[in-house]
Design a protein around this motif. Structure first.
Motif, short mmCIF file in Angstrom:
data_model
loop_
_atom_site.label_atom_id
_atom_site.label_comp_id
_atom_site.label_asym_id
_atom_site.label_seq_id
_atom_site.Cartn_x
_atom_site.Cartn_y
_atom_site.Cartn_z
N THR A 168 0.83 -1.21 0.00
CA THR A 168 0.00 0.00 0.00
C THR A 168 0.86 1.26 0.00
OG1 THR A 168 -0.17 -0.07 2.42
CG2 THR A 168 -1.93 -1.12 1.16
N ARG A 174 -0.18 7.19 1.37
CA ARG A 174 -0.27 6.23 2.47
C ARG A 174 0.84 6.42 3.51
NH1 ARG A 174 -2.68 4.78 6.12
NH2 ARG A 174 -2.14 2.84 7.17
N ARG A 207 -7.55 2.12 7.76
CA ARG A 207 -7.00 2.96 6.69
C ARG A 207 -6.10 2.17 5.75
NH1 ARG A 207 -5.78 8.49 10.20
NH2 ARG A 207 -7.92 9.31 10.11
N ALA A 211 -6.55 1.75 1.66
CA ALA A 211 -5.45 1.88 0.70
C ALA A 211 -5.30 0.62 -0.13
CB ALA A 211 -4.14 2.18 1.45
#
Length: 219
Positions: A168, A174, A207, A211
């Motif tokens: 990611t 990210r 999160r 991603a």
């Protein structure tokens, strides 16, 4: 593939090294999803007999990284629903690890988390390095949790993560987000606040999942 014979001569040790090498090759993309894995080719490439390779492939198959097809053994493919299931379990387990770390981490373990978090912040521009530091950061949290059963469950989950393509951290946004997420986790663990540590760890995984799904759309 590097030679897997160094560091010991017993068959079990060689099988373990072959297993780790193949798992890393899958994680790094050197062995791609759906790619055929031939016992004799692996043995020749790693400089070992076919016996430890056979043992390693059997273990990889049991862990779901390799699957049997009519054409032979291939690197397994993980579907989008499986990815969602994986991250759902990862959120629960990583959240628990952070909670336990807030309760049980030694000062030296908290200091290690802080160092890894700082090293991560200086690695921007190198997605592979960020991914490696991120794995070490999460591993350090699990170590600091001091729960042997959690270690076993997350070890199996880590194997499944190796099937996800790329990292990611290929997404430019990210890395900076993960910096603040790591900092929040470390701060909560250092403050001995289990609730805050679990919340921060769960948010981090949520999160990461967002991603990952974005990355899958680009794949």
């Amino acid at each position: 593939m590097a030679d897997a014979t160094a560091g010991g001569d017993d068959g079990l040790s060689r099988a373990q090294r072959v297993y780790e090498r193949l798992k890393e090759d899958i994680r790094a993309g050197a062995l791609r999803r759906g790619e055929r894995v031939r016992e004799e080719q692996v043995a020749r490439a790693l400089g070992v007999s076919r016996t430890p390779v056979r043992e390693a492939l059997a273990r990889l198959t049991a862990r779901g990284l390799i699957e049997a097809t009519p054409a032979g053994l291939v690197v397994a493919t993980i579907s989008r629903p499986q990815t969602l299931e994986l991250y759902a379990m990862r959120e629960v387990l990583e959240g628990s690890a952070a909670r336990f770390a807030a309760q049980h981490a030694a000062p030296s373990e908290i200091a290690m988390l802080d160092r890894l978090s700082s090293a991560f912040e200086t690695a921007f521009g190198d997605a592979g390095r960020l991914a490696e530091l991120n794995r070490r950061f999460h591993s350090a949290i699990v170590d600091a949790a001091h729960n042997r059963y959690l270690v076993r469950m997350l070890d199996e989950l880590s194997d499944a993560l190796a099937l996800l393509p790329g990292t990611t951290f290929q997404l430019a946004e990210r890395g900076p987000l993960a910096v603040s997420e790591h900092a929040a986790i470390v701060a909560a663990i250092a403050a001995r606040d289990p609730d805050a540590a679990e919340r921060a760890a769960r948010l981090h995984i949520q999160r990461a999942q967002e991603a990952r799904l974005s990355l899958l759309q680009l794949d």
